[in-house]
Each structure stands twice: as C-alpha cells, then as structure tokens.
Motif scaffolding. Structure first.
Motif, PDB file in Angstrom:
ATOM      1  N   LEU A  32       0.847  -0.764   0.148  1.00 51.41           N
ATOM      2  CA  LEU A  32       0.097   0.222  -0.107  1.00 51.41           C
ATOM      3  C   LEU A  32       1.544   1.301  -0.344  1.00 51.41           C
ATOM      4  CD1 LEU A  32      -2.544   1.411   0.357  1.00 51.41           C
ATOM      5  CD2 LEU A  32      -2.965   1.032   2.666  1.00 51.41           C
ATOM      6  N   LEU A  33       2.458   1.710   0.933  1.00 51.46           N
ATOM      7  CA  LEU A  33       2.652   2.440   0.701  1.00 51.46           C
ATOM      8  C   LEU A  33       3.162   2.378  -0.145  1.00 51.46           C
ATOM      9  CD1 LEU A  33       4.018   2.945   4.706  1.00 51.46           C
ATOM     10  CD2 LEU A  33       2.902   4.332   3.482  1.00 51.46           C
ATOM     11  N   ALA A  34       3.915   1.426  -1.100  1.00 52.39           N
ATOM     12  CA  ALA A  34       4.291   1.411  -2.130  1.00 52.39           C
ATOM     13  C   ALA A  34       3.800   2.147  -3.277  1.00 52.39           C
ATOM     14  CB  ALA A  34       5.384   0.246  -2.543  1.00 52.39           C
ATOM     15  N   VAL A  35       2.515   1.931  -3.129  1.00 49.78           N
ATOM     16  CA  VAL A  35       1.693   2.240  -4.712  1.00 49.78           C
ATOM     17  C   VAL A  35       1.241   4.260  -3.980  1.00 49.78           C
ATOM     18  CG1 VAL A  35      -1.017   2.580  -5.194  1.00 49.78           C
ATOM     19  CG2 VAL A  35       0.202  -0.173  -4.715  1.00 49.78           C
ATOM     20  N   ILE A  36       0.786   4.308  -3.066  1.00 51.36           N
ATOM     21  CA  ILE A  36       1.239   5.735  -2.363  1.00 51.36           C
ATOM     22  C   ILE A  36       2.773   6.489  -3.003  1.00 51.36           C
ATOM     23  CG2 ILE A  36       1.179   7.360  -0.785  1.00 51.36           C
ATOM     24  CD1 ILE A  36      -0.687   5.214   0.717  1.00 51.36           C
ATOM     25  N   VAL A  37       3.423   5.764  -2.143  1.00 51.28           N
ATOM     26  CA  VAL A  37       4.493   6.323  -3.052  1.00 51.28           C
ATOM     27  C   VAL A  37       4.792   7.211  -4.951  1.00 51.28           C
ATOM     28  CG1 VAL A  37       6.865   6.399  -2.990  1.00 51.28           C
ATOM     29  CG2 VAL A  37       6.089   5.998  -1.521  1.00 51.28           C
ATOM     30  N   PHE A  38       4.461   5.810  -5.663  1.00 47.67           N
ATOM     31  CA  PHE A  38       4.338   5.953  -6.753  1.00 47.67           C
ATOM     32  C   PHE A  38       3.709   7.057  -7.131  1.00 47.67           C
ATOM     33  CE2 PHE A  38       2.382   4.111 -10.545  1.00 47.67           C
ATOM     34  CZ  PHE A  38       3.484   4.242 -11.735  1.00 47.67           C
ATOM     35  N   LEU A  39       2.127   7.106  -6.329  1.00 51.63           N
ATOM     36  CA  LEU A  39       1.232   8.058  -7.150  1.00 51.63           C
ATOM     37  C   LEU A  39       1.819   9.046  -6.915  1.00 51.63           C
ATOM     38  CD1 LEU A  39      -1.980   5.929  -6.614  1.00 51.63           C
ATOM     39  CD2 LEU A  39      -1.356   6.352  -8.628  1.00 51.63           C
ATOM     40  N   ARG A  40       2.492   9.383  -5.686  1.00 54.26           N
ATOM     41  CA  ARG A  40       3.016  10.863  -5.330  1.00 54.26           C
ATOM     42  C   ARG A  40       4.011  11.516  -6.468  1.00 54.26           C
ATOM     43  NH1 ARG A  40       0.673  13.100  -0.343  1.00 54.26           N
ATOM     44  NH2 ARG A  40       2.621  14.369  -0.841  1.00 54.26           N
ATOM     45  N   LEU A  41       4.787  10.050  -6.390  1.00 55.56           N
ATOM     46  CA  LEU A  41       5.878  11.314  -7.274  1.00 55.56           C
ATOM     47  C   LEU A  41       5.306  11.024  -8.921  1.00 55.56           C
ATOM     48  CD1 LEU A  41       8.989   8.520  -5.842  1.00 55.56           C
ATOM     49  CD2 LEU A  41       8.568  10.680  -5.174  1.00 55.56           C
TER      50      LEU A  41
ATOM     51  N   LEU B 246       6.298  14.889   3.418  1.00 59.07           N
ATOM     52  CA  LEU B 246       5.124  14.002   3.399  1.00 59.07           C
ATOM     53  C   LEU B 246       5.255  13.034   2.556  1.00 59.07           C
ATOM     54  CD1 LEU B 246       2.734  12.226   4.978  1.00 59.07           C
ATOM     55  CD2 LEU B 246       1.104  13.889   3.342  1.00 59.07           C
ATOM     56  N   THR B 247       5.982  13.316   1.361  1.00 59.39           N
ATOM     57  CA  THR B 247       7.067  12.483   0.732  1.00 59.39           C
ATOM     58  C   THR B 247       7.916  11.881   1.038  1.00 59.39           C
ATOM     59  OG1 THR B 247       5.226  13.472  -0.863  1.00 59.39           O
ATOM     60  CG2 THR B 247       7.219  12.218  -1.350  1.00 59.39           C
ATOM     61  N   VAL B 248       8.233  12.293   2.179  1.00 58.27           N
ATOM     62  CA  VAL B 248       9.554  12.103   2.616  1.00 58.27           C
ATOM     63  C   VAL B 248       9.157  10.794   3.756  1.00 58.27           C
ATOM     64  CG1 VAL B 248      12.003  12.271   3.558  1.00 58.27           C
ATOM     65  CG2 VAL B 248      10.927  13.635   1.720  1.00 58.27           C
ATOM     66  N   VAL B 249       8.413  10.894   4.351  1.00 57.64           N
ATOM     67  CA  VAL B 249       7.876  10.051   5.796  1.00 57.64           C
ATOM     68  C   VAL B 249       7.538   9.320   5.015  1.00 57.64           C
ATOM     69  CG1 VAL B 249       6.510  10.635   7.564  1.00 57.64           C
ATOM     70  CG2 VAL B 249       7.723  12.849   7.020  1.00 57.64           C
ATOM     71  N   VAL B 250       6.765   8.860   4.450  1.00 58.78           N
ATOM     72  CA  VAL B 250       5.837   8.078   3.733  1.00 58.78           C
ATOM     73  C   VAL B 250       7.591   6.780   3.308  1.00 58.78           C
ATOM     74  CG1 VAL B 250       4.585   6.897   1.825  1.00 58.78           C
ATOM     75  CG2 VAL B 250       3.509   8.465   2.953  1.00 58.78           C
ATOM     76  N   VAL B 251       7.635   7.599   2.126  1.00 59.75           N
ATOM     77  CA  VAL B 251       9.307   6.367   1.672  1.00 59.75           C
ATOM     78  C   VAL B 251       9.983   6.076   3.094  1.00 59.75           C
ATOM     79  CG1 VAL B 251      11.259   6.705   0.127  1.00 59.75           C
ATOM     80  CG2 VAL B 251       9.591   7.841  -0.747  1.00 59.75           C
ATOM     81  N   LEU B 252      10.355   7.137   3.865  1.00 62.85           N
ATOM     82  CA  LEU B 252      10.864   6.255   5.147  1.00 62.85           C
ATOM     83  C   LEU B 252      10.192   5.469   5.831  1.00 62.85           C
ATOM     84  CD1 LEU B 252      12.750   9.845   6.808  1.00 62.85           C
ATOM     85  CD2 LEU B 252      13.871   7.839   5.602  1.00 62.85           C
ATOM     86  N   ALA B 253       8.540   4.969   5.682  1.00 63.47           N
ATOM     87  CA  ALA B 253       8.078   4.170   6.101  1.00 63.47           C
ATOM     88  C   ALA B 253       8.423   2.614   5.687  1.00 63.47           C
ATOM     89  CB  ALA B 253       6.783   5.079   6.224  1.00 63.47           C
ATOM     90  N   LEU B 254       7.989   3.127   4.595  1.00 63.81           N
ATOM     91  CA  LEU B 254       8.035   2.429   3.259  1.00 63.81           C
ATOM     92  C   LEU B 254      10.019   1.477   3.329  1.00 63.81           C
ATOM     93  CD1 LEU B 254       6.688   0.115   0.840  1.00 63.81           C
ATOM     94  CD2 LEU B 254       7.731   2.455  -0.767  1.00 63.81           C
ATOM     95  N   GLY B 255      11.211   1.856   3.739  1.00 65.91           N
ATOM     96  CA  GLY B 255      11.904   1.874   3.964  1.00 65.91           C
ATOM     97  C   GLY B 255      11.745   1.468   4.828  1.00 65.91           C
ATOM     98  N   VAL B 256      11.906   1.776   5.854  1.00 63.92           N
ATOM     99  CA  VAL B 256      11.594   0.730   7.147  1.00 63.92           C
ATOM    100  C   VAL B 256      11.096  -1.114   7.267  1.00 63.92           C
ATOM    101  CG1 VAL B 256      10.985   0.332   9.787  1.00 63.92           C
ATOM    102  CG2 VAL B 256      12.071   3.123   8.474  1.00 63.92           C
ATOM    103  N   LEU B 257       9.825  -0.550   6.374  1.00 59.83           N
ATOM    104  CA  LEU B 257       8.886  -2.243   6.570  1.00 59.83           C
ATOM    105  C   LEU B 257       9.556  -2.769   6.053  1.00 59.83           C
ATOM    106  CD1 LEU B 257       5.197  -0.208   6.243  1.00 59.83           C
ATOM    107  CD2 LEU B 257       5.810  -1.699   8.423  1.00 59.83           C
ATOM    108  N   ILE B 258      10.188  -2.848   4.578  1.00 59.93           N
ATOM    109  CA  ILE B 258      10.748  -3.643   3.478  1.00 59.93           C
ATOM    110  C   ILE B 258      12.329  -3.894   4.036  1.00 59.93           C
ATOM    111  CG2 ILE B 258      12.354  -3.631   1.241  1.00 59.93           C
ATOM    112  CD1 ILE B 258       9.563  -1.688   0.207  1.00 59.93           C
ATOM    113  N   ALA B 259      12.672  -3.227   4.915  1.00 57.69           N
ATOM    114  CA  ALA B 259      14.517  -3.681   5.012  1.00 57.69           C
ATOM    115  C   ALA B 259      14.384  -4.468   5.617  1.00 57.69           C
ATOM    116  CB  ALA B 259      15.027  -2.245   6.118  1.00 57.69           C
TER     117      ALA B 259
END
Length: 69
Positions: free
Chosen positions: A9-18, A32-45
């Motif tokens: 879900l976060l990956a889709v949000i990042v894709f749409l925002r970018l 907000l985009t930076v925060v969402v990307v960081l959250a995505l990185g924490v979940l994927i790591a």
C-alpha cells in the motif's frame, strides 16, 4: 476478507505521489512524501527482498568506489 500488505500500500502511495509534477508540490507535500518513503523503507528493510536489495546496492556502491580509484 481482503487484506493488503502495508508495504505494498505504501509503495502504491509513493508511486502515485512521485508521478505528480514537481512544480505542483508544496513544502508540506514534499515532507509528507519523505516520511512515507522512510516508512516504506523501514517496512521493507527486514524482509528477504529488502536484504537482497541492500546487498545489490552495496555491491554497486563498492564497484563505483573501486572504479573511482
């Protein structure tokens, strides 16, 4: 019941925002985009896919460092 992985879900949000034009973004929107990307990185790591990506990026960075010498 439909379940969606939070990382997907976060990956889709990042894709749409970018996809939006840069000129149309406010400072808050960029933060907000930076925060969402960081959250995505924490979940994927911690996942195997995240570890594989980290390994690949480490090899690329090592190759670039050696090529620059």
């Amino acid at each position: 019941m439909l379940t969606i992985d939070v990382a997907v879900l976060l990956a889709v949000i990042v894709f749409l925002r970018l996809r939006r034009r840069t000129e149309a973004r406010s400072r808050f929107d960029e933060k907000l985009t930076v925060v969402v990307v960081l959250a995505l990185g924490v979940l994927i790591a911690p996942t195997p896919a995240g570890q594989g990506l980290l390994n690949i990026l480490g090899q690329v960075a090592g190759g670039v460092t050696q090529a620059g010498r």
